[in-house]
Design a protein around this motif. Structure first.
Motif, short mmCIF file in Angstrom:
data_model
loop_
_atom_site.label_atom_id
_atom_site.label_comp_id
_atom_site.label_asym_id
_atom_site.label_seq_id
_atom_site.Cartn_x
_atom_site.Cartn_y
_atom_site.Cartn_z
N TRP A 10 0.80 -1.22 0.00
CA TRP A 10 0.00 0.00 0.00
C TRP A 10 0.84 1.27 0.00
N LEU A 11 2.10 1.20 0.40
CA LEU A 11 2.96 2.39 0.29
C LEU A 11 3.12 2.78 -1.17
N ARG A 12 3.36 1.78 -2.01
CA ARG A 12 3.51 2.01 -3.45
C ARG A 12 2.25 2.64 -4.02
N GLU A 13 1.10 2.17 -3.57
CA GLU A 13 -0.18 2.72 -4.04
C GLU A 13 -0.36 4.18 -3.61
N ARG A 14 -0.03 4.50 -2.39
CA ARG A 14 -0.20 5.88 -1.90
C ARG A 14 0.80 6.85 -2.54
N ILE A 15 2.01 6.38 -2.75
CA ILE A 15 3.05 7.25 -3.32
C ILE A 15 2.94 7.31 -4.83
N GLY A 16 2.55 6.21 -5.44
CA GLY A 16 2.33 6.20 -6.89
C GLY A 16 3.47 5.65 -7.73
N VAL A 17 4.55 5.25 -7.09
CA VAL A 17 5.67 4.64 -7.81
C VAL A 17 6.24 3.49 -6.98
N PRO A 18 6.80 2.48 -7.63
CA PRO A 18 7.39 1.36 -6.87
C PRO A 18 8.80 1.63 -6.39
N ARG A 19 9.50 2.57 -7.05
CA ARG A 19 10.88 2.87 -6.65
C ARG A 19 11.28 4.23 -7.18
N GLU A 20 12.28 4.81 -6.51
CA GLU A 20 12.84 6.09 -6.92
C GLU A 20 14.34 6.06 -6.69
N ASN A 21 15.06 6.82 -7.46
CA ASN A 21 16.47 7.05 -7.24
C ASN A 21 16.57 8.48 -6.74
N LEU A 22 16.93 8.65 -5.47
CA LEU A 22 16.89 9.96 -4.83
C LEU A 22 18.26 10.45 -4.37
N GLU A 23 18.47 11.73 -4.53
CA GLU A 23 19.61 12.40 -3.93
C GLU A 23 19.16 12.87 -2.55
N VAL A 33 12.76 9.55 5.93
CA VAL A 33 11.30 9.63 6.00
C VAL A 33 10.86 11.09 6.06
N LYS A 34 11.52 11.90 6.86
CA LYS A 34 11.16 13.33 6.95
C LYS A 34 11.30 14.01 5.60
N GLU A 35 12.37 13.70 4.86
CA GLU A 35 12.54 14.28 3.53
C GLU A 35 11.43 13.81 2.58
N LEU A 36 11.07 12.55 2.67
CA LEU A 36 10.03 12.01 1.79
C LEU A 36 8.67 12.64 2.10
N VAL A 37 8.33 12.76 3.37
CA VAL A 37 7.04 13.36 3.77
C VAL A 37 6.92 14.77 3.22
N ALA A 38 8.02 15.50 3.15
CA ALA A 38 8.00 16.87 2.63
C ALA A 38 7.75 16.93 1.13
N LYS A 39 7.84 15.78 0.44
CA LYS A 39 7.63 15.75 -1.01
C LYS A 39 6.17 15.87 -1.43
N GLY A 42 0.89 12.29 -0.86
CA GLY A 42 0.96 10.84 -0.96
C GLY A 42 2.02 10.27 -0.03
N TYR A 43 3.15 10.93 0.02
CA TYR A 43 4.23 10.51 0.92
C TYR A 43 3.80 10.69 2.38
N ALA A 44 3.18 11.81 2.67
CA ALA A 44 2.72 12.07 4.04
C ALA A 44 1.73 10.99 4.48
N ALA A 45 0.82 10.60 3.58
CA ALA A 45 -0.14 9.55 3.90
C ALA A 45 0.56 8.21 4.10
N ALA A 46 1.52 7.91 3.26
CA ALA A 46 2.22 6.63 3.35
C ALA A 46 3.01 6.49 4.64
N PHE A 47 3.57 7.60 5.11
CA PHE A 47 4.44 7.56 6.30
C PHE A 47 3.78 8.15 7.54
N SER A 48 2.46 8.22 7.56
CA SER A 48 1.76 8.85 8.68
C SER A 48 1.85 8.03 9.98
#
Length: 83
Positions: A10-23, A33-39, A42-48
């Motif tokens: 369900w994280l993939r469903e809330r965020i909308g992608v199965p993977r990311e390459n992030l700096e 997680v804090k950086e992702l939530v700020a994106k 969808g991220y905030a919901a996934a990591f709530s």
């Protein structure tokens, strides 16, 4: 540092992608997680609720205070059940 970040179930469903390459500048999985939530929402919901999530760094199950020094991959997923 650059990380491959994977999302399962369900994280993939809330965020909308199965993977990311992030700096990232994150030092720990919790910082990531804090950086992702700020994106976005969808991220905030996934990591709530982190109590309903597990995290692995380079395919080893760990905690949300684990260091990311030298890491190449972080995966987030719900707890697994067996049967």
């Amino acid at each position: 540092m650059t990380l491959d970040v994977l999302y399962f179930a369900w994280l993939r469903e809330r965020i909308g992608v199965p993977r990311e390459n992030l700096e990232t500048q994150a030092a720990t999985t919790g910082d990531l997680v804090k950086e992702l939530v700020a994106k976005g929402d969808g991220y905030a919901a996934a990591f709530s609720d982190l109590t309903s999530l597990r995290v692995a760094v380079d395919q080893e199950l760990t905690d949300f205070d684990a260091s990311l020094v030298g890491a190449r991959e972080v995966a987030f997923f719900p707890p697994m059940t067996g049967g």
